[in-house]
Each structure stands twice: as C-alpha cells, then as structure tokens.
Design a protein around this motif. Structure first.
Motif, PDB file in Angstrom:
ATOM      1  N   GLU A  46      43.946  60.615  41.441  1.00  0.00           N
ATOM      2  CA  GLU A  46      42.705  60.958  40.756  1.00  0.00           C
ATOM      3  C   GLU A  46      42.054  59.723  40.157  1.00  0.00           C
ATOM      4  O   GLU A  46      40.828  59.547  40.223  1.00  0.00           O
ATOM      5  CB  GLU A  46      42.985  61.990  39.664  1.00  0.00           C
ATOM      6  CG  GLU A  46      41.739  62.524  38.982  1.00  0.00           C
ATOM      7  CD  GLU A  46      42.043  63.563  37.925  1.00  0.00           C
ATOM      8  OE1 GLU A  46      41.121  63.899  37.143  1.00  0.00           O
ATOM      9  OE2 GLU A  46      43.194  64.036  37.873  1.00  0.00           O
ATOM     10  N   ALA A  47      42.870  58.839  39.584  1.00  0.00           N
ATOM     11  CA  ALA A  47      42.335  57.611  38.997  1.00  0.00           C
ATOM     12  C   ALA A  47      41.761  56.697  40.073  1.00  0.00           C
ATOM     13  O   ALA A  47      40.701  56.081  39.879  1.00  0.00           O
ATOM     14  CB  ALA A  47      43.428  56.893  38.211  1.00  0.00           C
ATOM     15  N   LEU A  48      42.444  56.599  41.215  1.00  0.00           N
ATOM     16  CA  LEU A  48      41.942  55.762  42.309  1.00  0.00           C
ATOM     17  C   LEU A  48      40.574  56.239  42.773  1.00  0.00           C
ATOM     18  O   LEU A  48      39.707  55.435  43.133  1.00  0.00           O
ATOM     19  CB  LEU A  48      42.930  55.773  43.472  1.00  0.00           C
ATOM     20  CG  LEU A  48      44.243  55.013  43.272  1.00  0.00           C
ATOM     21  CD1 LEU A  48      45.180  55.250  44.452  1.00  0.00           C
ATOM     22  CD2 LEU A  48      43.998  53.526  43.089  1.00  0.00           C
ATOM     23  N   ASN A  49      40.363  57.527  42.780  1.00  0.00           N
ATOM     24  CA  ASN A  49      39.075  58.081  43.200  1.00  0.00           C
ATOM     25  C   ASN A  49      37.956  57.703  42.241  1.00  0.00           C
ATOM     26  O   ASN A  49      36.777  57.675  42.633  1.00  0.00           O
ATOM     27  CB  ASN A  49      39.164  59.598  43.323  1.00  0.00           C
ATOM     28  CG  ASN A  49      40.023  60.046  44.494  1.00  0.00           C
ATOM     29  OD1 ASN A  49      40.202  59.311  45.459  1.00  0.00           O
ATOM     30  ND2 ASN A  49      40.568  61.249  44.404  1.00  0.00           N
ATOM     31  N   LYS A  50      38.295  57.434  41.000  1.00  0.00           N
ATOM     32  CA  LYS A  50      37.288  57.081  40.006  1.00  0.00           C
ATOM     33  C   LYS A  50      37.007  55.577  39.963  1.00  0.00           C
ATOM     34  O   LYS A  50      35.946  55.156  39.497  1.00  0.00           O
ATOM     35  CB  LYS A  50      37.754  57.540  38.608  1.00  0.00           C
ATOM     36  CG  LYS A  50      37.756  59.057  38.408  1.00  0.00           C
ATOM     37  CD  LYS A  50      38.354  59.419  37.059  1.00  0.00           C
ATOM     38  CE  LYS A  50      38.262  60.908  36.770  1.00  0.00           C
ATOM     39  NZ  LYS A  50      36.891  61.305  36.381  1.00  0.00           N
ATOM     40  N   LEU A  51      37.960  54.767  40.435  1.00  0.00           N
ATOM     41  CA  LEU A  51      37.811  53.315  40.396  1.00  0.00           C
ATOM     42  C   LEU A  51      37.002  52.825  41.589  1.00  0.00           C
ATOM     43  O   LEU A  51      37.125  53.352  42.692  1.00  0.00           O
ATOM     44  CB  LEU A  51      39.178  52.637  40.386  1.00  0.00           C
ATOM     45  CG  LEU A  51      40.016  52.814  39.125  1.00  0.00           C
ATOM     46  CD1 LEU A  51      41.446  52.346  39.357  1.00  0.00           C
ATOM     47  CD2 LEU A  51      39.388  52.054  37.954  1.00  0.00           C
ATOM     48  N   PRO A  52      36.188  51.784  41.413  1.00  0.00           N
ATOM     49  CA  PRO A  52      35.399  51.259  42.537  1.00  0.00           C
ATOM     50  C   PRO A  52      36.276  50.488  43.523  1.00  0.00           C
ATOM     51  O   PRO A  52      37.375  50.039  43.179  1.00  0.00           O
ATOM     52  CB  PRO A  52      34.399  50.321  41.851  1.00  0.00           C
ATOM     53  CG  PRO A  52      35.132  49.849  40.628  1.00  0.00           C
ATOM     54  CD  PRO A  52      35.941  51.035  40.166  1.00  0.00           C
ATOM     55  N   ASP A  53      35.821  50.342  44.732  1.00  0.00           N
ATOM     56  CA  ASP A  53      36.535  49.540  45.722  1.00  0.00           C
ATOM     57  C   ASP A  53      36.345  48.048  45.424  1.00  0.00           C
ATOM     58  O   ASP A  53      35.367  47.640  44.785  1.00  0.00           O
ATOM     59  CB  ASP A  53      36.032  49.849  47.135  1.00  0.00           C
ATOM     60  CG  ASP A  53      36.433  51.247  47.595  1.00  0.00           C
ATOM     61  OD1 ASP A  53      37.332  51.838  46.971  1.00  0.00           O
ATOM     62  OD2 ASP A  53      35.825  51.739  48.566  1.00  0.00           O
ATOM     63  N   GLU A  54      37.315  47.262  45.900  1.00  0.00           N
ATOM     64  CA  GLU A  54      37.254  45.788  45.865  1.00  0.00           C
ATOM     65  C   GLU A  54      37.019  45.223  44.456  1.00  0.00           C
ATOM     66  O   GLU A  54      36.202  44.331  44.261  1.00  0.00           O
ATOM     67  CB  GLU A  54      36.176  45.283  46.832  1.00  0.00           C
ATOM     68  CG  GLU A  54      36.471  45.671  48.286  1.00  0.00           C
ATOM     69  CD  GLU A  54      35.484  45.063  49.272  1.00  0.00           C
ATOM     70  OE1 GLU A  54      34.455  44.496  48.835  1.00  0.00           O
ATOM     71  OE2 GLU A  54      35.748  45.145  50.485  1.00  0.00           O
ATOM     72  N   PHE A  55      37.741  45.735  43.475  1.00  0.00           N
ATOM     73  CA  PHE A  55      37.597  45.203  42.117  1.00  0.00           C
ATOM     74  C   PHE A  55      38.761  44.312  41.703  1.00  0.00           C
ATOM     75  O   PHE A  55      38.656  43.553  40.738  1.00  0.00           O
ATOM     76  CB  PHE A  55      37.447  46.337  41.101  1.00  0.00           C
ATOM     77  CG  PHE A  55      38.740  47.048  40.757  1.00  0.00           C
ATOM     78  CD1 PHE A  55      39.570  46.584  39.735  1.00  0.00           C
ATOM     79  CD2 PHE A  55      39.131  48.177  41.468  1.00  0.00           C
ATOM     80  CE1 PHE A  55      40.757  47.242  39.424  1.00  0.00           C
ATOM     81  CE2 PHE A  55      40.306  48.835  41.157  1.00  0.00           C
ATOM     82  CZ  PHE A  55      41.127  48.371  40.135  1.00  0.00           C
ATOM     83  N   ALA A  56      39.898  44.364  42.408  1.00  0.00           N
ATOM     84  CA  ALA A  56      41.106  43.678  41.966  1.00  0.00           C
ATOM     85  C   ALA A  56      41.337  42.381  42.734  1.00  0.00           C
ATOM     86  O   ALA A  56      41.262  42.349  43.960  1.00  0.00           O
ATOM     87  CB  ALA A  56      42.316  44.588  42.121  1.00  0.00           C
ATOM     88  N   ASP A  57      41.619  41.310  41.984  1.00  0.00           N
ATOM     89  CA  ASP A  57      41.994  40.046  42.621  1.00  0.00           C
ATOM     90  C   ASP A  57      43.457  40.078  43.064  1.00  0.00           C
ATOM     91  O   ASP A  57      43.818  39.439  44.052  1.00  0.00           O
ATOM     92  CB  ASP A  57      41.802  38.888  41.632  1.00  0.00           C
ATOM     93  CG  ASP A  57      40.374  38.721  41.207  1.00  0.00           C
ATOM     94  OD1 ASP A  57      39.588  38.166  41.999  1.00  0.00           O
ATOM     95  OD2 ASP A  57      40.027  39.157  40.096  1.00  0.00           O
ATOM     96  N   LEU A  58      44.275  40.812  42.323  1.00  0.00           N
ATOM     97  CA  LEU A  58      45.702  40.897  42.602  1.00  0.00           C
ATOM     98  C   LEU A  58      46.183  42.312  42.302  1.00  0.00           C
ATOM     99  O   LEU A  58      45.849  42.878  41.261  1.00  0.00           O
ATOM    100  CB  LEU A  58      46.470  39.890  41.740  1.00  0.00           C
ATOM    101  CG  LEU A  58      47.994  39.980  41.726  1.00  0.00           C
ATOM    102  CD1 LEU A  58      48.572  39.728  43.110  1.00  0.00           C
ATOM    103  CD2 LEU A  58      48.582  38.989  40.717  1.00  0.00           C
ATOM    104  N   ILE A  59      46.961  42.871  43.219  1.00  0.00           N
ATOM    105  CA  ILE A  59      47.557  44.182  43.012  1.00  0.00           C
ATOM    106  C   ILE A  59      49.075  44.044  43.091  1.00  0.00           C
ATOM    107  O   ILE A  59      49.601  43.443  44.033  1.00  0.00           O
ATOM    108  CB  ILE A  59      47.072  45.206  44.064  1.00  0.00           C
ATOM    109  CG1 ILE A  59      45.560  45.421  43.921  1.00  0.00           C
ATOM    110  CG2 ILE A  59      47.810  46.534  43.908  1.00  0.00           C
ATOM    111  CD1 ILE A  59      44.981  46.368  44.964  1.00  0.00           C
TER     112      ILE A  59
END
Length: 309
Positions: A46-59
């Motif tokens: 559910e949280a992933l669906n709310k977060l925008p794509d391509e925002f993280a430099d490192l996962i």
C-alpha cells in the motif's frame, strides 16, 4: 532485570506514547510525495502505491528469508523454492520502480534462497556482484557445517552509469609481517598508536562484521537486526551525502539510523508498530551519537581492533 552492561534499546510506556508522533501512519501519507526522513507504519504494498517512482538513490532490502521466523505479531513460514520466488516477485518489481535511473539496490538473503534472489533480480536489474559476509553467531551443527554466512546482492539499473565510492569503504587491516623495500615500509604505515596497518580495497567477502548483541548500544529485540557497520558500508559505497536511502523492510530502523548518522535522507516502511517505535527512538539517539561501531576516521576497522565506546 537486565544485567548492568545490557545496553539493548528498549521502550518505556511513556516513550511509546511520545514516539507515536515520530511515526507516519500510512493513512496520513500524501499520494505521489516522498515523506523525507520518515518511518512509515503500514503495509508495504500500500505504501509503495503511494510513493512516486524513481525517487530513491539507494534501496536496501532485508526481507524475511525463507525460514520460519516470528517478527513481533507477524510469523513468516518457510515455503517451497517456487513459492518463495513468487513471494519475491510479488513486490520486487514495484520496489525497483522506485529506484532512480542511476540508483543502486542491495538485497539481503541466505544460502537457502540465493537462487531465487538471483532469478528475481535478473528480471529487474543488472546484477553487479554478490557480497558474502561472515555472520559469526549461532550454534554449531552436529551433522552439518555451521551456517555462519549471509549474502547481499548488489544490482543497478544502468550498469554503465551508477555511483560507487571505493575510497569510502576501505578497510584498515593490521600488518602481521611488515615488508620493507630499501628500508622503507612497503604498502603499510604506522599509526599514532604504534599499530602497523594498511588500507585495503573492500572485497565481496566481509569478515569484519560483529552481530549486535546485548552489550552493544545499537542492539534491539528485533530477531534479524543487521549491524550498523554493515549498512554503513552499503550507504557509503553507493550514495552521496543528502541522497535518498529507501528501506521497505525497515525493521528496528538500522538503515534509517545509519543514514541519519552519515548525512543521508531516508524513508522506511515497517508493518510492526513496536519496531517503528524502536526505529524512532534510534533516530533520536542518533542526534547526539553519530558513532558507528567499527568505523572511525573515515575507514572501517577489522573486527576486534577498535572499541568505540
């Protein structure tokens, strides 16, 4: 009553109430925005669906391994290899979409699920390496070899355009038999403490990691907590200051705490409220204590060669 030297991080009833304000309930998230420096409490999908794509430099990913394990109120049961691969594929593509085009991803696992991890990752990113680190803890087997290693898979979106700071993760090793050339030290120096050492490039085998235990100030009740030193290596190697570090399986907050200590932005998701509160407390502690066990003066030290506190 805990032993006098027991430094495990715990929560008082009052702290639980106060720290509630430091955790972001998933229902209060704003769609399409990144809540920087936040601990998100709720379901990961559910949280992933709310977060925008391509925002993280490192996962950094530390999902449940294919083992029976109890995480607070949640129990993860081991399944067949095909079912575990299905589990990985149920969320990994969504997570990878959150990575920037130049970003890096690290995925933790053990030998039992290494084939499934490789298969799942190959379908999403370019695999660059597999790190094996020595997890020197646990009981020995009587009819099998003791299991004391784990893996971390390193992958990127663009194999020709990603950040990697090799100088930031050098290891300070003791020189047992110092070699001289023309009377001068060859590839080693003497420190102010008289110790002879050399700085070596980090390899994909790490034998300098100490598992958190009760007398270490980073220790929590989380059953599979990763050491701060281990996470620090990933963050320093694959992100710059102020970069965004994302951890969808935040647990007790190691990634968030280390990211804060190293001057990175962070965002993490955790489904267990108790672990969210522990993570929030660790972030408060990081305001006054930036130390990371085994990391000093910009280099990592061999295990048992330095005592931070």
């Amino acid at each position: 009553m805990a032993a006098p030297r027991n430094r495990t991080i715990t929560l008082t009833p009052q702290e639980r109430i106060q720290l509630e304000h430091n955790v972001l309930d998933i229902n209060r998230m704003t769609d399409g925005t990144v809540p920087e420096n936040s601990i998100i409490y709720g379901d990961m999908t559910e949280a992933l669906n709310k977060l925008p794509d391509e925002f993280a430099d490192l996962i950094i990913l530390d999902p449940p391994y294919n083992l029976y394990k109890v995480f607070g109120t949640t129990t993860f049961k081991s399944v067949g290899n095909d079912d575990y691969l299905t589990y990985l594929n149920s969320w990994l593509p969504k997570v990878c979409r959150k990575l920037k085009p130049t970003g890096s991803l690290y995925l933790c696992g053990d030998w039992k699920c290494t084939a499934q991890i490789q298969t799942a990752l190959e379908g999403q990113l370019h695999i660059m390496n597999r790190i094996t680190w020595q997890r020197e803890k646990g009981r020995g087997g009587t009819k099998n070899w003791k299991n004391c290693i784990e893996d971390i898979w390193f992958a990127v979106k663009d194999s020709k355009n990603y950040y990697f700071n090799v100088e930031g993760v050098k290891l300070k090793r003791r020189v047992i038999a110092p070699y001289r050339q023309d009377g001068e030290p060859k590839d080693w120096i003497t420190g102010s403490d008289g110790m002879k050492f050399r700085l070596t490039h980090a390899s994909n085998f790490w034998d300098d990691i100490s598992i958190p235990f009760w007398s270490m100030p980073e220790n929590t009740i989380h059953p599979t907590q990763k050491p701060e030193k281990l996470i620090a290596k990933l963050i320093l190697a694959s992100s710059k200051e102020k970069d965004m570090v994302f951890d969808p399986f935040l647990g007790s907050g190691t990634t968030a705490a280390v990211a804060k200590k190293l001057g990175r932005q962070f965002c993490g998701i955790e489904r267990e409220k108790e672990y969210c509160l522990l993570a929030a407390k660790r972030l408060l502690l990081a305001n006054s204590d930036k130390s990371i066990q085994g990391f000093k003066d910009g280099v990592f030290w061999e295990r048992n060669t330095i005592q931070k506190r």
